[in-house]
Scaffold this motif. Structure first.
Motif, PDB file in Angstrom:
ATOM      1  N   MET A  17       8.567   7.466  -1.070  1.00 16.65           N
ATOM      2  CA  MET A  17       9.817   8.067  -1.561  1.00 16.65           C
ATOM      3  C   MET A  17       9.621   8.615  -2.968  1.00 16.65           C
ATOM      4  SD  MET A  17      13.582   6.323  -2.139  1.00 16.65           S
ATOM      5  CE  MET A  17      13.930   6.229  -0.389  1.00 16.65           C
ATOM      6  N   SER A  18      10.020   9.872  -3.163  1.00 21.01           N
ATOM      7  CA  SER A  18       9.873  10.485  -4.478  1.00 21.01           C
ATOM      8  C   SER A  18      11.022  10.082  -5.395  1.00 21.01           C
ATOM      9  CB  SER A  18       9.842  12.021  -4.337  1.00 21.01           C
ATOM     10  OG  SER A  18      11.122  12.498  -3.951  1.00 21.01           O
ATOM     11  N   TRP A  19      10.853  10.364  -6.693  1.00 23.26           N
ATOM     12  CA  TRP A  19      11.910  10.071  -7.658  1.00 23.26           C
ATOM     13  C   TRP A  19      13.125  10.955  -7.401  1.00 23.26           C
ATOM     14  CZ3 TRP A  19      11.819   5.947 -10.824  1.00 23.26           C
ATOM     15  CH2 TRP A  19      10.589   5.316 -11.027  1.00 23.26           C
ATOM     16  N   PHE A  20      12.904  12.184  -6.949  1.00 22.05           N
ATOM     17  CA  PHE A  20      14.028  13.074  -6.650  1.00 22.05           C
ATOM     18  C   PHE A  20      14.833  12.535  -5.467  1.00 22.05           C
ATOM     19  CE2 PHE A  20      15.796  16.750  -4.305  1.00 22.05           C
ATOM     20  CZ  PHE A  20      16.693  17.189  -5.275  1.00 22.05           C
TER      21      PHE A  20
ATOM     22  N   ASP B 211      11.218  -6.603   1.666  1.00 24.66           N
ATOM     23  CA  ASP B 211      10.693  -5.445   2.401  1.00 24.66           C
ATOM     24  C   ASP B 211      10.479  -4.220   1.523  1.00 24.66           C
ATOM     25  OD1 ASP B 211      10.559  -6.730   4.861  1.00 24.66           O
ATOM     26  OD2 ASP B 211      12.631  -6.258   5.361  1.00 24.66           O
ATOM     27  N   ILE B 212      10.968  -4.272   0.279  1.00 22.20           N
ATOM     28  CA  ILE B 212      10.737  -3.153  -0.629  1.00 22.20           C
ATOM     29  C   ILE B 212       9.277  -3.182  -1.075  1.00 22.20           C
ATOM     30  CG2 ILE B 212      11.391  -2.077  -2.809  1.00 22.20           C
ATOM     31  CD1 ILE B 212      13.538  -1.968  -0.654  1.00 22.20           C
ATOM     32  N   GLY B 213       8.642  -2.017  -1.090  1.00 21.19           N
ATOM     33  CA  GLY B 213       7.224  -1.940  -1.421  1.00 21.19           C
ATOM     34  C   GLY B 213       6.363  -1.752  -0.196  1.00 21.19           C
ATOM     35  N   GLU B 214       6.956  -1.982   0.981  1.00 21.01           N
ATOM     36  CA  GLU B 214       6.253  -1.719   2.226  1.00 21.01           C
ATOM     37  C   GLU B 214       6.598  -0.302   2.685  1.00 21.01           C
ATOM     38  OE1 GLU B 214       6.903  -4.679   5.194  1.00 21.01           O
ATOM     39  OE2 GLU B 214       6.925  -6.327   3.756  1.00 21.01           O
ATOM     40  N   GLY B 215       5.714   0.297   3.434  1.00 19.60           N
ATOM     41  CA  GLY B 215       5.991   1.634   3.934  1.00 19.60           C
ATOM     42  C   GLY B 215       6.087   2.651   2.808  1.00 19.60           C
ATOM     43  N   HIS B 216       7.027   3.597   2.922  1.00 14.35           N
ATOM     44  CA  HIS B 216       7.135   4.683   1.945  1.00 14.35           C
ATOM     45  C   HIS B 216       8.124   4.398   0.827  1.00 14.35           C
ATOM     46  CE1 HIS B 216      10.788   5.467   4.188  1.00 14.35           C
ATOM     47  NE2 HIS B 216      11.126   6.417   3.341  1.00 14.35           N
ATOM     48  N   VAL B 217       8.773   3.236   0.860  1.00 16.10           N
ATOM     49  CA  VAL B 217       9.763   2.891  -0.164  1.00 16.10           C
ATOM     50  C   VAL B 217       9.126   1.958  -1.187  1.00 16.10           C
ATOM     51  CG1 VAL B 217      11.997   1.835  -0.616  1.00 16.10           C
ATOM     52  CG2 VAL B 217      11.653   3.147   1.483  1.00 16.10           C
TER      53      VAL B 217
ATOM     54  N   TRP C  33       9.010   0.190  -5.353  1.00 17.59           N
ATOM     55  CA  TRP C  33       9.936  -0.480  -6.251  1.00 17.59           C
ATOM     56  C   TRP C  33      10.554   0.442  -7.298  1.00 17.59           C
ATOM     57  CZ3 TRP C  33      12.569  -4.733  -6.068  1.00 17.59           C
ATOM     58  CH2 TRP C  33      12.148  -5.776  -5.227  1.00 17.59           C
ATOM     59  N   GLY C  34       9.742   1.314  -7.915  1.00 22.24           N
ATOM     60  CA  GLY C  34      10.259   2.157  -8.994  1.00 22.24           C
ATOM     61  C   GLY C  34      11.444   3.006  -8.570  1.00 22.24           C
ATOM     62  N   PRO C  35      11.322   3.853  -7.550  1.00 18.46           N
ATOM     63  CA  PRO C  35      12.456   4.651  -7.081  1.00 18.46           C
ATOM     64  C   PRO C  35      13.639   3.803  -6.609  1.00 18.46           C
ATOM     65  CG  PRO C  35      10.409   5.563  -6.258  1.00 18.46           C
ATOM     66  CD  PRO C  35      10.059   4.246  -6.881  1.00 18.46           C
ATOM     67  N   THR C  36      13.358   2.638  -6.030  1.00 17.76           N
ATOM     68  CA  THR C  36      14.450   1.783  -5.557  1.00 17.76           C
ATOM     69  C   THR C  36      15.281   1.264  -6.724  1.00 17.76           C
ATOM     70  OG1 THR C  36      13.159   1.073  -3.631  1.00 17.76           O
ATOM     71  CG2 THR C  36      15.020  -0.314  -4.274  1.00 17.76           C
ATOM     72  N   ILE C  37      14.613   0.811  -7.787  1.00 18.95           N
ATOM     73  CA  ILE C  37      15.328   0.329  -8.973  1.00 18.95           C
ATOM     74  C   ILE C  37      16.121   1.466  -9.607  1.00 18.95           C
ATOM     75  CG2 ILE C  37      15.047  -0.590 -11.307  1.00 18.95           C
ATOM     76  CD1 ILE C  37      12.600  -2.134 -10.260  1.00 18.95           C
ATOM     77  N   PHE C  38      15.508   2.645  -9.690  1.00 16.54           N
ATOM     78  CA  PHE C  38      16.176   3.811 -10.262  1.00 16.54           C
ATOM     79  C   PHE C  38      17.441   4.157  -9.467  1.00 16.54           C
ATOM     80  CE2 PHE C  38      16.351   8.609 -10.303  1.00 16.54           C
ATOM     81  CZ  PHE C  38      16.970   8.706 -11.541  1.00 16.54           C
TER      82      PHE C  38
ATOM     83  N   SER D  71      11.606   5.875  10.600  1.00 17.45           N
ATOM     84  CA  SER D  71      10.357   5.124  10.663  1.00 17.45           C
ATOM     85  C   SER D  71      10.596   3.701  10.218  1.00 17.45           C
ATOM     86  CB  SER D  71       9.286   5.761   9.772  1.00 17.45           C
ATOM     87  OG  SER D  71       9.681   5.740   8.421  1.00 17.45           O
ATOM     88  N   GLY D  72      11.670   3.532   9.392  1.00 17.32           N
ATOM     89  CA  GLY D  72      12.001   2.194   8.911  1.00 17.32           C
ATOM     90  C   GLY D  72      11.048   1.722   7.852  1.00 17.32           C
ATOM     91  N   VAL D  73      11.431   0.707   7.193  1.00 17.88           N
ATOM     92  CA  VAL D  73      10.594   0.127   6.153  1.00 17.88           C
ATOM     93  C   VAL D  73       9.601  -0.822   6.791  1.00 17.88           C
ATOM     94  CG1 VAL D  73      10.593  -1.292   4.090  1.00 17.88           C
ATOM     95  CG2 VAL D  73      12.452   0.311   4.468  1.00 17.88           C
ATOM     96  N   GLY D  74       8.373  -0.740   6.314  1.00 18.31           N
ATOM     97  CA  GLY D  74       7.373  -1.663   6.839  1.00 18.31           C
ATOM     98  C   GLY D  74       6.910  -1.301   8.227  1.00 18.31           C
TER      99      GLY D  74
END
Length: 308
Positions: free
Chosen positions: A1-4, A232-238, A240-245, A300-303
């Protein structure tokens, strides 16, 4: 996941969480229309923590009174008749259905429930239900043909105005029914606030009472869900940085939305949201039926979990 992507999704979450239009559906649809991967149920649950922090701050005085009274009621039997203490117990009771069903249907929530056809259907159906509930509330609030007292000077039939209940009149039974309504929001497209507010209106509560209890009831459910999905955050395309933002951004936007929404419902009906839900759901069904969007667009879901 991008920052945008995180910026857009955090903005969408903050704007839609407290409106009866389903934030989870809008996160799913935004990603699908933009051609992004489905952010997944875990990302959705975690960034909702930001919006619930906004609720806690906005209702901080109410929450402080409820928590204080609830703890005192544990040792002081006299405090158990206090409205704030009772409200604390009612929030606990009302949180049971979504907790049990959330665990029981975890795999479905992360997979089949994210099908765009199901989301479109729930947008329309729950929109119609909200519309019916809102009309009932408006009818009860309006004076009868003969004036504020509901009398009729012409000797004809007249409608007796029914007084709507306030949050002080909330019972254990009603609290549990609110909780069952909230549990419907496990399906994207239902809307947590839309389902609980509709339930409250059908049970005879005012718009303000239904919305206030809806916001309070969401706090333990959303926080528990978000904390549970952190793993589950950090697995797959998601990541931590973008999630916190996205979480921080959703908090900032949501705080402003709560203030506006509470003022809005004190004088206006929910019909604009009803119309929006029906139009959006219909448009989504058309896009899927014509092949513009796949029912599992971007899923695709996380993980690595399947999107259904």
């Amino acid at each position: 996941m991008s920052w945008f992507e995180a910026f857009v999704l955090g903005l969408v979450q903050g704007l839609t969480e407290f409106l009866p239009i389903s934030s989870s559906a809008h996160l799913r649809l935004t990603a699908a229309v933009a051609g992004w991967q489905d952010p997944g149920a875990a990302f959705t649950a975690v960034i909702q923590i930001g919006t619930e922090v906004a609720v806690i701050i906005y209702f901080r005085k109410d929450i402080a009174r409820i928590i204080s009274a609830w703890f005192r009621s544990l040792s002081d039997r006299g405090m158990r008749r206090d409205h704030n203490a009772q409200l604390g117990w009612l929030v606990i009771v009302g949180s049971i259905p979504i907790g049990v069903l959330g665990l029981a249907f975890k795999d479905q929530i992360e997979g089949p429930f994210r099908d765009l056809r199901l989301i479109a259907t729930t947008l329309i159906v729950l929109g119609v239900i909200l519309g019916v509930a809102d009309r009932l509330a408006a009818r009860d609030a309006a004076p009868g043909p003969g004036g504020p007292g509901g009398g009729s000077s012409g000797g004809g039939r007249h409608r007796v105005r029914r007084e709507r209940k306030t949050i002080e009149e909330l019972t254990v039974k009603d609290g549990l029914l609110y909780g069952c309504a909230q549990a419907l929001a496990l399906v994207p497209g239902v809307s947590r606030s839309g389902a609980t507010i509709s339930g409250g209106l059908f049970m005879g509560y005012t718009r303000e009472a239904a919305a206030r209890y809806s916001f309070l009831l969401a706090i333990p459910a959303v926080l528990a869900s978000g904390l549970f999905e952190l793993k589950d955050i950090g697995e797959g395309h998601v990541s931590w940085g973008p999630t916190i933002f996205a979480t921080v951004l959703s908090f900032v936007v949501a705080y402003a939305v709560i203030a506006w929404f509470m003022r809005f419902i004190s004088t206006r009906s929910f019909m604009p949201f009803v119309i929006y839900r029906v139009l959006l759901g219909t448009a989504l069904l058309v896009l899927v039926a014509t092949g513009v969007l796949s029912p599992n667009e971007g899923a695709s879901g996380v993980g690595g979990k399947s999107g259904g």
